[in-house]
Design a protein around this motif. Structure first.
Motif, PDB file in Angstrom:
ATOM      1  N   TYR A  45      37.580  39.466  46.537  1.00 48.75           N
ATOM      2  CA  TYR A  45      38.128  39.284  45.198  1.00 48.75           C
ATOM      3  C   TYR A  45      39.646  39.376  45.230  1.00 48.75           C
ATOM      4  CZ  TYR A  45      33.325  40.171  43.824  1.00 48.75           C
ATOM      5  OH  TYR A  45      31.959  40.100  43.694  1.00 48.75           O
ATOM      6  N   ARG A  46      40.294  38.544  44.447  1.00 50.15           N
ATOM      7  CA  ARG A  46      41.739  38.651  44.273  1.00 50.15           C
ATOM      8  C   ARG A  46      42.028  39.888  43.448  1.00 50.15           C
ATOM      9  NH1 ARG A  46      44.235  32.690  43.117  1.00 50.15           N
ATOM     10  NH2 ARG A  46      43.678  31.818  45.136  1.00 50.15           N
ATOM     11  N   ILE A  47      43.286  40.305  43.452  1.00 54.85           N
ATOM     12  CA  ILE A  47      43.697  41.522  42.740  1.00 54.85           C
ATOM     13  C   ILE A  47      43.281  41.473  41.268  1.00 54.85           C
ATOM     14  CG2 ILE A  47      45.702  42.862  41.949  1.00 54.85           C
ATOM     15  CD1 ILE A  47      45.129  43.283  44.904  1.00 54.85           C
ATOM     16  N   ALA A  48      43.546  40.369  40.587  1.00 53.33           N
ATOM     17  CA  ALA A  48      43.216  40.261  39.159  1.00 53.33           C
ATOM     18  C   ALA A  48      41.709  40.340  38.933  1.00 53.33           C
ATOM     19  CB  ALA A  48      43.777  38.970  38.577  1.00 53.33           C
ATOM     20  N   GLU A  49      40.922  39.741  39.817  1.00 56.82           N
ATOM     21  CA  GLU A  49      39.466  39.803  39.685  1.00 56.82           C
ATOM     22  C   GLU A  49      38.976  41.229  39.913  1.00 56.82           C
ATOM     23  OE1 GLU A  49      38.095  35.416  41.289  1.00 56.82           O
ATOM     24  OE2 GLU A  49      38.763  36.899  42.768  1.00 56.82           O
ATOM     25  N   ALA A  50      39.522  41.901  40.920  1.00 54.14           N
ATOM     26  CA  ALA A  50      39.145  43.287  41.201  1.00 54.14           C
ATOM     27  C   ALA A  50      39.482  44.177  40.006  1.00 54.14           C
ATOM     28  CB  ALA A  50      39.847  43.785  42.458  1.00 54.14           C
ATOM     29  N   ALA A  51      40.657  43.970  39.425  1.00 50.93           N
ATOM     30  CA  ALA A  51      41.080  44.758  38.266  1.00 50.93           C
ATOM     31  C   ALA A  51      40.109  44.565  37.104  1.00 50.93           C
ATOM     32  CB  ALA A  51      42.502  44.383  37.866  1.00 50.93           C
ATOM     33  N   ALA A  52      39.728  43.319  36.841  1.00 50.09           N
ATOM     34  CA  ALA A  52      38.806  43.040  35.737  1.00 50.09           C
ATOM     35  C   ALA A  52      37.453  43.707  35.980  1.00 50.09           C
ATOM     36  CB  ALA A  52      38.637  41.531  35.573  1.00 50.09           C
ATOM     37  N   ALA A  56      42.726  46.311  51.556  1.00 47.51           N
ATOM     38  CA  ALA A  56      42.838  44.900  51.194  1.00 47.51           C
ATOM     39  C   ALA A  56      43.479  44.167  52.357  1.00 47.51           C
ATOM     40  CB  ALA A  56      43.685  44.746  49.932  1.00 47.51           C
ATOM     41  N   ARG A  57      43.390  42.859  52.315  1.00 55.55           N
ATOM     42  CA  ARG A  57      44.037  42.052  53.345  1.00 55.55           C
ATOM     43  C   ARG A  57      44.709  40.863  52.680  1.00 55.55           C
ATOM     44  NH1 ARG A  57      40.634  37.760  53.758  1.00 55.55           N
ATOM     45  NH2 ARG A  57      38.460  38.184  53.346  1.00 55.55           N
ATOM     46  N   ARG A  58      45.676  40.346  53.382  1.00 55.68           N
ATOM     47  CA  ARG A  58      46.393  39.175  52.883  1.00 55.68           C
ATOM     48  C   ARG A  58      46.187  38.059  53.891  1.00 55.68           C
ATOM     49  NH1 ARG A  58      51.046  38.589  49.237  1.00 55.68           N
ATOM     50  NH2 ARG A  58      51.735  36.453  49.492  1.00 55.68           N
ATOM     51  N   ASP A  59      45.593  36.972  53.436  1.00 52.89           N
ATOM     52  CA  ASP A  59      45.405  35.817  54.298  1.00 52.89           C
ATOM     53  C   ASP A  59      46.756  35.159  54.537  1.00 52.89           C
ATOM     54  OD1 ASP A  59      42.662  36.193  54.402  1.00 52.89           O
ATOM     55  OD2 ASP A  59      42.293  34.946  52.638  1.00 52.89           O
ATOM     56  N   ALA A  60      46.871  34.414  55.607  1.00 53.99           N
ATOM     57  CA  ALA A  60      48.127  33.722  55.924  1.00 53.99           C
ATOM     58  C   ALA A  60      48.550  32.874  54.731  1.00 53.99           C
ATOM     59  CB  ALA A  60      47.937  32.852  57.160  1.00 53.99           C
ATOM     60  N   ALA A  61      49.685  33.234  54.150  1.00 54.82           N
ATOM     61  CA  ALA A  61      50.258  32.527  52.992  1.00 54.82           C
ATOM     62  C   ALA A  61      49.309  32.473  51.804  1.00 54.82           C
ATOM     63  CB  ALA A  61      50.690  31.117  53.387  1.00 54.82           C
ATOM     64  N   GLY A  62      48.316  33.350  51.778  1.00 54.33           N
ATOM     65  CA  GLY A  62      47.369  33.373  50.670  1.00 54.33           C
ATOM     66  C   GLY A  62      47.487  34.645  49.863  1.00 54.33           C
ATOM     67  N   PRO A  63      46.641  34.779  48.871  1.00 54.98           N
ATOM     68  CA  PRO A  63      46.697  35.976  48.022  1.00 54.98           C
ATOM     69  C   PRO A  63      46.096  37.193  48.722  1.00 54.98           C
ATOM     70  CG  PRO A  63      44.844  34.610  47.384  1.00 54.98           C
ATOM     71  CD  PRO A  63      45.592  33.845  48.451  1.00 54.98           C
ATOM     72  N   THR A  64      46.436  38.357  48.217  1.00 56.65           N
ATOM     73  CA  THR A  64      45.821  39.593  48.693  1.00 56.65           C
ATOM     74  C   THR A  64      44.402  39.642  48.145  1.00 56.65           C
ATOM     75  OG1 THR A  64      47.960  40.708  48.711  1.00 56.65           O
ATOM     76  CG2 THR A  64      46.002  42.116  48.671  1.00 56.65           C
ATOM     77  N   SER A  83      44.204  47.770  35.186  1.00 53.56           N
ATOM     78  CA  SER A  83      45.229  46.722  35.244  1.00 53.56           C
ATOM     79  C   SER A  83      45.437  46.232  36.671  1.00 53.56           C
ATOM     80  CB  SER A  83      46.562  47.253  34.694  1.00 53.56           C
ATOM     81  OG  SER A  83      47.122  48.180  35.599  1.00 53.56           O
ATOM     82  N   ASP A  84      46.009  45.049  36.788  1.00 50.93           N
ATOM     83  CA  ASP A  84      46.371  44.505  38.099  1.00 50.93           C
ATOM     84  C   ASP A  84      47.299  45.473  38.833  1.00 50.93           C
ATOM     85  OD1 ASP A  84      45.098  42.370  36.884  1.00 50.93           O
ATOM     86  OD2 ASP A  84      46.643  40.906  37.375  1.00 50.93           O
ATOM     87  N   ASP A  85      48.256  46.043  38.094  1.00 50.27           N
ATOM     88  CA  ASP A  85      49.210  46.972  38.705  1.00 50.27           C
ATOM     89  C   ASP A  85      48.512  48.201  39.288  1.00 50.27           C
ATOM     90  OD1 ASP A  85      51.414  45.374  38.222  1.00 50.27           O
ATOM     91  OD2 ASP A  85      51.906  46.361  36.323  1.00 50.27           O
ATOM     92  N   THR A  86      47.491  48.689  38.609  1.00 53.53           N
ATOM     93  CA  THR A  86      46.747  49.844  39.119  1.00 53.53           C
ATOM     94  C   THR A  86      46.081  49.489  40.448  1.00 53.53           C
ATOM     95  OG1 THR A  86      46.376  50.758  36.922  1.00 53.53           O
ATOM     96  CG2 THR A  86      44.830  51.435  38.645  1.00 53.53           C
ATOM     97  N   TRP A 110      46.732  51.136  44.178  1.00 57.22           N
ATOM     98  CA  TRP A 110      45.664  51.645  45.025  1.00 57.22           C
ATOM     99  C   TRP A 110      45.692  50.981  46.397  1.00 57.22           C
ATOM    100  CZ3 TRP A 110      41.379  51.306  40.744  1.00 57.22           C
ATOM    101  CH2 TRP A 110      41.519  52.398  39.886  1.00 57.22           C
ATOM    102  N   VAL A 111      46.002  49.694  46.427  1.00 60.32           N
ATOM    103  CA  VAL A 111      46.115  48.984  47.712  1.00 60.32           C
ATOM    104  C   VAL A 111      47.304  49.535  48.492  1.00 60.32           C
ATOM    105  CG1 VAL A 111      46.666  46.750  48.779  1.00 60.32           C
ATOM    106  CG2 VAL A 111      44.931  46.882  46.956  1.00 60.32           C
ATOM    107  N   ASP A 112      48.456  49.670  47.835  1.00 64.36           N
ATOM    108  CA  ASP A 112      49.665  50.168  48.501  1.00 64.36           C
ATOM    109  C   ASP A 112      49.489  51.586  49.037  1.00 64.36           C
ATOM    110  OD1 ASP A 112      50.893  47.757  47.951  1.00 64.36           O
ATOM    111  OD2 ASP A 112      52.039  48.526  46.231  1.00 64.36           O
ATOM    112  N   SER A 113      48.722  52.407  48.321  1.00 60.07           N
ATOM    113  CA  SER A 113      48.530  53.798  48.752  1.00 60.07           C
ATOM    114  C   SER A 113      47.413  53.946  49.782  1.00 60.07           C
ATOM    115  CB  SER A 113      48.221  54.683  47.544  1.00 60.07           C
ATOM    116  OG  SER A 113      46.905  54.399  47.057  1.00 60.07           O
ATOM    117  N   GLY A 114      46.662  52.873  50.019  1.00 62.98           N
ATOM    118  CA  GLY A 114      45.567  52.930  50.973  1.00 62.98           C
ATOM    119  C   GLY A 114      44.240  53.348  50.372  1.00 62.98           C
TER     120      GLY A 114
END
Length: 130
Positions: free
Chosen positions: A5-12, A32-40, A17-20, A24-28
């Motif tokens: 799921y993308r961040i916005a989908e996970a948030a929903a 999550a993973r980021r595909d090459a040139a793709g969304p997290t 919120s997306d920011d939350t 959570w991703v930034d703090s571990g």
């Protein structure tokens, strides 16, 4: 088949919120993973794990119950007649409607703006996949 799921989908799905989710991703807290040139993206299994951790535990001192489906929210509308009451609760993205005796609604002091918890116990629950 792995689901991500993308961040916005996970948030929903988590009702935050997306920011939350980004925090959570930034703090571990949420891998999550980021595909090459793709969304997290977040793997579905990791999202399910976090959703389980976030579920609210019953309030201390409450009566034990076999019902596990507790939706905390706020009363948005109450319609009373002489015998019955229809009570609507907004619990996150979910609208829950309950029919109860007017006496029960009065004893609980149910009015718009009151915090309430809808407890659902059913012998059959249908689940659809979008």
């Amino acid at each position: 088949m792995a689901t991500s799921y993308r961040i916005a989908e996970a948030a929903a799905l988590l009702g935050v919120s997306d920011d939350t989710v980004r925090r959570w991703v930034d703090s571990g807290r949420l891998p999550a993973r980021r595909d090459a040139a793709g969304p997290t993206v977040v793997e579905g299994a990791e999202l399910a794990r976090l959703a389980t951790q976030l579920r609210e535990a019953p309030e201390p001192g409450t009566t034990p119950s076999s019902a596990r489906n507790r939706l905390a929210g706020i009363v948005t509308h109450v319609v009373r007649d002489t015998v019955m009451a229809q009570v609507e609760i907004q619990a996150g993205p979910f609208r829950v409607v309950s029919l109860m005796s007017r006496e029960a609604a009065d004893e609980l002091g149910l009015e718009p703006g009151v915090r309430a918890v809808a407890t659902v116990k059913a012998t059959q629950v249908s689940i659809d996949v979008p």
